[in-house]
Design an enzyme around this catalytic site. Sequence first.
Site, mmCIF file in Angstrom:
data_model
loop_
_atom_site.group_PDB
_atom_site.id
_atom_site.type_symbol
_atom_site.label_atom_id
_atom_site.label_comp_id
_atom_site.label_asym_id
_atom_site.label_seq_id
_atom_site.Cartn_x
_atom_site.Cartn_y
_atom_site.Cartn_z
ATOM 1 N N ALA A 45 69.051 49.422 4.202
ATOM 2 C CA ALA A 45 67.627 49.220 4.570
ATOM 3 C C ALA A 45 67.611 48.887 6.328
ATOM 4 O O ALA A 45 68.666 48.272 6.532
ATOM 5 C CB ALA A 45 67.080 48.040 3.968
ATOM 6 N N GLU A 46 66.962 49.344 6.989
ATOM 7 C CA GLU A 46 66.906 49.204 8.434
ATOM 8 C C GLU A 46 65.891 48.016 8.487
ATOM 9 O O GLU A 46 64.985 47.936 7.997
ATOM 10 C CB GLU A 46 66.234 50.466 9.233
ATOM 11 N N GLY A 47 66.079 47.406 9.967
ATOM 12 C CA GLY A 47 65.088 46.185 10.305
ATOM 13 C C GLY A 47 65.167 44.887 9.451
ATOM 14 O O GLY A 47 64.044 44.503 9.438
#
Length: 89
Positions: A45-47
Amino acid sequence: MSLHPISVLKIDRSFISLAGINSKNLEIIEIIVALAHKLGVDVLAEGVETKEQLLLLRKLNCQYGQGHFFSVPLNNSAAEALIMENPQW
């Protein structure tokens, strides 16, 4: 032996962002995680910016995350130093 053309499914930061986790995005995140597990690949998961986001992703069995919650972008030596510190999130 099965070969996968991918090894990681990445969840875009737009689904994880502070304004992004609503019921529709949560369903999309759940589907991406389920698809990755079905394919036998990891999920990143990015961010990730808050502890709450991290806890939600863990609850959904997302294996990896990246974002400012963990660290600002680092050069090689600073990243190695962070790893050596062995932070526990």
